[in-house]
Write an enzyme that holds these catalytic residues in place. Structure first.
Site, PDB file in Angstrom:
ATOM      1  N   GLU A  31     -20.084  -3.105  -7.730  1.00  0.00           N
ATOM      2  CA  GLU A  31     -20.985  -2.660  -8.691  1.00  0.00           C
ATOM      3  C   GLU A  31     -21.720  -1.375  -8.309  1.00  0.00           C
ATOM      4  O   GLU A  31     -22.694  -0.773  -9.288  1.00  0.00           O
ATOM      5  CB  GLU A  31     -22.090  -3.798  -8.709  1.00  0.00           C
ATOM      6  CG  GLU A  31     -21.462  -5.137  -9.281  1.00  0.00           C
ATOM      7  CD  GLU A  31     -22.520  -6.182  -9.204  1.00  0.00           C
ATOM      8  OE1 GLU A  31     -23.672  -5.876  -8.675  1.00  0.00           O
ATOM      9  OE2 GLU A  31     -22.370  -7.458  -9.912  1.00  0.00           O
TER      10      GLU A  31
ATOM     11  N   PRO B 276      -6.908 -22.069 -18.320  1.00  0.00           N
ATOM     12  CA  PRO B 276      -6.918 -23.212 -18.478  1.00  0.00           C
ATOM     13  C   PRO B 276      -5.468 -23.810 -17.489  1.00  0.00           C
ATOM     14  O   PRO B 276      -5.454 -24.847 -17.035  1.00  0.00           O
ATOM     15  CB  PRO B 276      -7.301 -23.926 -19.544  1.00  0.00           C
ATOM     16  CG  PRO B 276      -6.863 -23.016 -20.617  1.00  0.00           C
ATOM     17  CD  PRO B 276      -7.197 -21.620 -19.915  1.00  0.00           C
ATOM     18  N   GLY B 277      -4.491 -22.838 -17.644  1.00  0.00           N
ATOM     19  CA  GLY B 277      -3.385 -23.254 -17.080  1.00  0.00           C
ATOM     20  C   GLY B 277      -3.424 -23.265 -15.464  1.00  0.00           C
ATOM     21  O   GLY B 277      -2.406 -23.854 -14.819  1.00  0.00           O
TER      22      GLY B 277
ATOM     23  N   ARG C 208     -11.804  -3.869 -11.058  1.00  0.00           N
ATOM     24  CA  ARG C 208     -11.495  -5.156 -10.990  1.00  0.00           C
ATOM     25  C   ARG C 208     -10.161  -5.064 -10.177  1.00  0.00           C
ATOM     26  O   ARG C 208      -9.127  -4.855 -10.495  1.00  0.00           O
ATOM     27  CB  ARG C 208     -11.317  -5.998 -12.096  1.00  0.00           C
ATOM     28  CG  ARG C 208     -12.555  -6.235 -12.841  1.00  0.00           C
ATOM     29  CD  ARG C 208     -13.475  -7.086 -12.181  1.00  0.00           C
ATOM     30  NE  ARG C 208     -14.997  -7.431 -12.884  1.00  0.00           N
ATOM     31  CZ  ARG C 208     -15.736  -8.052 -12.481  1.00  0.00           C
ATOM     32  NH1 ARG C 208     -15.949  -8.364 -11.109  1.00  0.00           N
ATOM     33  NH2 ARG C 208     -16.955  -8.292 -13.080  1.00  0.00           N
TER      34      ARG C 208
ATOM     35  N   LEU D 217     -21.518 -15.714 -11.751  1.00  0.00           N
ATOM     36  CA  LEU D 217     -21.294 -16.807 -11.603  1.00  0.00           C
ATOM     37  C   LEU D 217     -22.564 -17.776 -11.804  1.00  0.00           C
ATOM     38  O   LEU D 217     -23.851 -17.253 -11.827  1.00  0.00           O
ATOM     39  CB  LEU D 217     -20.786 -16.907 -10.213  1.00  0.00           C
ATOM     40  CG  LEU D 217     -19.555 -16.203  -9.814  1.00  0.00           C
ATOM     41  CD1 LEU D 217     -19.276 -16.419  -8.262  1.00  0.00           C
ATOM     42  CD2 LEU D 217     -18.324 -16.854 -10.596  1.00  0.00           C
TER      43      LEU D 217
ATOM     44  N   GLU E 110     -12.305 -22.698 -14.472  1.00  0.00           N
ATOM     45  CA  GLU E 110     -13.325 -21.915 -14.802  1.00  0.00           C
ATOM     46  C   GLU E 110     -13.842 -21.938 -16.244  1.00  0.00           C
ATOM     47  O   GLU E 110     -12.944 -21.861 -17.229  1.00  0.00           O
ATOM     48  CB  GLU E 110     -13.119 -20.214 -14.729  1.00  0.00           C
ATOM     49  CG  GLU E 110     -14.523 -19.478 -15.005  1.00  0.00           C
ATOM     50  CD  GLU E 110     -14.248 -18.002 -14.534  1.00  0.00           C
ATOM     51  OE1 GLU E 110     -15.299 -17.168 -14.819  1.00  0.00           O
ATOM     52  OE2 GLU E 110     -13.068 -17.408 -14.848  1.00  0.00           O
TER      53      GLU E 110
ATOM     54  N   GLU F   9     -28.240 -12.382 -14.998  1.00  0.00           N
ATOM     55  CA  GLU F   9     -27.346 -11.468 -15.089  1.00  0.00           C
ATOM     56  C   GLU F   9     -27.625 -10.191 -15.865  1.00  0.00           C
ATOM     57  O   GLU F   9     -27.210  -9.011 -15.641  1.00  0.00           O
ATOM     58  CB  GLU F   9     -26.142 -12.148 -15.490  1.00  0.00           C
ATOM     59  CG  GLU F   9     -25.403 -12.780 -14.496  1.00  0.00           C
ATOM     60  CD  GLU F   9     -25.421 -12.551 -13.230  1.00  0.00           C
ATOM     61  OE1 GLU F   9     -24.906 -11.050 -13.212  1.00  0.00           O
ATOM     62  OE2 GLU F   9     -25.449 -13.266 -12.212  1.00  0.00           O
TER      63      GLU F   9
ATOM     64  N   GLU G 110     -27.766  -6.490 -14.279  1.00  0.00           N
ATOM     65  CA  GLU G 110     -26.636  -5.908 -14.440  1.00  0.00           C
ATOM     66  C   GLU G 110     -27.057  -4.485 -15.277  1.00  0.00           C
ATOM     67  O   GLU G 110     -26.534  -3.445 -15.515  1.00  0.00           O
ATOM     68  CB  GLU G 110     -25.323  -6.518 -14.950  1.00  0.00           C
ATOM     69  CG  GLU G 110     -24.862  -7.306 -13.879  1.00  0.00           C
ATOM     70  CD  GLU G 110     -23.371  -7.814 -14.208  1.00  0.00           C
ATOM     71  OE1 GLU G 110     -22.884  -7.926 -15.385  1.00  0.00           O
ATOM     72  OE2 GLU G 110     -22.732  -8.413 -13.182  1.00  0.00           O
TER      73      GLU G 110
ATOM     74  N   ARG H  75       0.568 -29.660  -9.419  1.00  0.00           N
ATOM     75  CA  ARG H  75      -0.208 -28.547  -9.976  1.00  0.00           C
ATOM     76  C   ARG H  75      -1.207 -28.017  -9.128  1.00  0.00           C
ATOM     77  O   ARG H  75      -2.016 -28.578  -8.194  1.00  0.00           O
ATOM     78  CB  ARG H  75      -0.883 -29.092 -11.311  1.00  0.00           C
ATOM     79  CG  ARG H  75      -0.040 -29.666 -12.352  1.00  0.00           C
ATOM     80  CD  ARG H  75       0.657 -28.353 -13.159  1.00  0.00           C
ATOM     81  NE  ARG H  75       1.578 -28.840 -14.222  1.00  0.00           N
ATOM     82  CZ  ARG H  75       2.888 -28.986 -13.864  1.00  0.00           C
ATOM     83  NH1 ARG H  75       3.616 -29.001 -12.648  1.00  0.00           N
ATOM     84  NH2 ARG H  75       3.557 -29.361 -14.991  1.00  0.00           N
TER      85      ARG H  75
ATOM     86  N   ALA I  83     -22.174 -10.422 -16.764  1.00  0.00           N
ATOM     87  CA  ALA I  83     -21.569 -11.593 -16.675  1.00  0.00           C
ATOM     88  C   ALA I  83     -21.688 -11.888 -15.254  1.00  0.00           C
ATOM     89  O   ALA I  83     -21.955 -11.323 -14.279  1.00  0.00           O
ATOM     90  CB  ALA I  83     -20.179 -11.874 -16.881  1.00  0.00           C
TER      91      ALA I  83
END
Length: 208
Positions: free
Chosen positions: A148, A119-120, A68, A82, A124, A97, A101, A41, A80
């Site tokens: 940004e 999740p696959g 993006r 990290l 995160e 944030e 922003e 995996r 949003a």
């Protein structure tokens, strides 16, 4: 408590990190399956994120439009970012944030939802906050660069966001989850039923 996800960890016989980037890396694990076979995996290792659904007194949500590159789209999103520091308090990160922003601060904070984005293929975890009682921040705005630099800002009524989500016009994960979750909350038990802003987050433990 009803239906809920549960922690579980299958045995790993070998692991490697073939790529390490500035913020994330790629890990390869050989995982033992229930029948005893071993499957490889590959997944992205991510520090985690926070997002803020900021709702003003007119029931409008602060949204940002940003390019993006991986999906070749300019997406409408909610503020949003990290978790830059291991063990960082997610509320403090969310407040940062929102300031950086949107140049806004909030007096009322609640946890709206906790999600694993993909999740696959990635570990995160994102905590989405609801922020209310908004006011503009005094002083100079935070310096922006790269994607940004030309970010657009807007305030959109919550029902309009939901209509656009269901029409397939909005795709950002945190915006979609946040808008639908808040709509469900407002139609149900109300904002006071939400978890407090400092609620535990097993996916990314932190010190209050």
């Amino acid at each position: 408590m009803g239906i809920q996800d549960t922690p579980e960890e299958w045995r790993v016989t070998a692991t490697a990190t073939p790529f390490t980037g500035k913020k994330t890396s790629v890990r390869t694990d050989d995982v033992v399956m229930p029948d005893g076979s071993v499957a490889r995996r590959d997944y992205q290792v991510h520090p985690g994120s926070v997002a803020v659904l900021a709702l003003d007194d007119e029931q409008r949500v602060i949204v940002l439009r940003q390019y993006r590159h991986p999906v070749r789209h300019r997406l409408w999103e909610i503020p949003a970012g990290l978790l830059d520091i291991p063990g960082e308090n997610p509320l403090h990160a969310a407040q940062r944030e929102l300031y950086e922003e949107a140049h806004v601060k909030a007096e009322d904070w609640r946890v709206l939802s906790d999600v694993y984005t993909t999740p696959g293929g990635c570990d995160e975890a994102v905590r989405i906050f609801l922020a209310r009682d908004l006011s503009e921040v005094e002083g100079e705005r935070y310096a922006v660069a790269e994607e940004e630099a030309d970010m657009e800002h807007a305030r959109v009524p919550l029902p309009e966001l939901v209509r656009s989500v269901l029409a397939g016009d909005l795709h950002n994960n945190c915006l979609v989850v946040g808008a639908l979750a808040l709509t469900a909350v407002l139609a149900g038990e109300g904002v006071d039923s939400l978890r407090p802003a400092e609620a535990p987050w097993p996916a990314r433990p932190f010190e209050a």
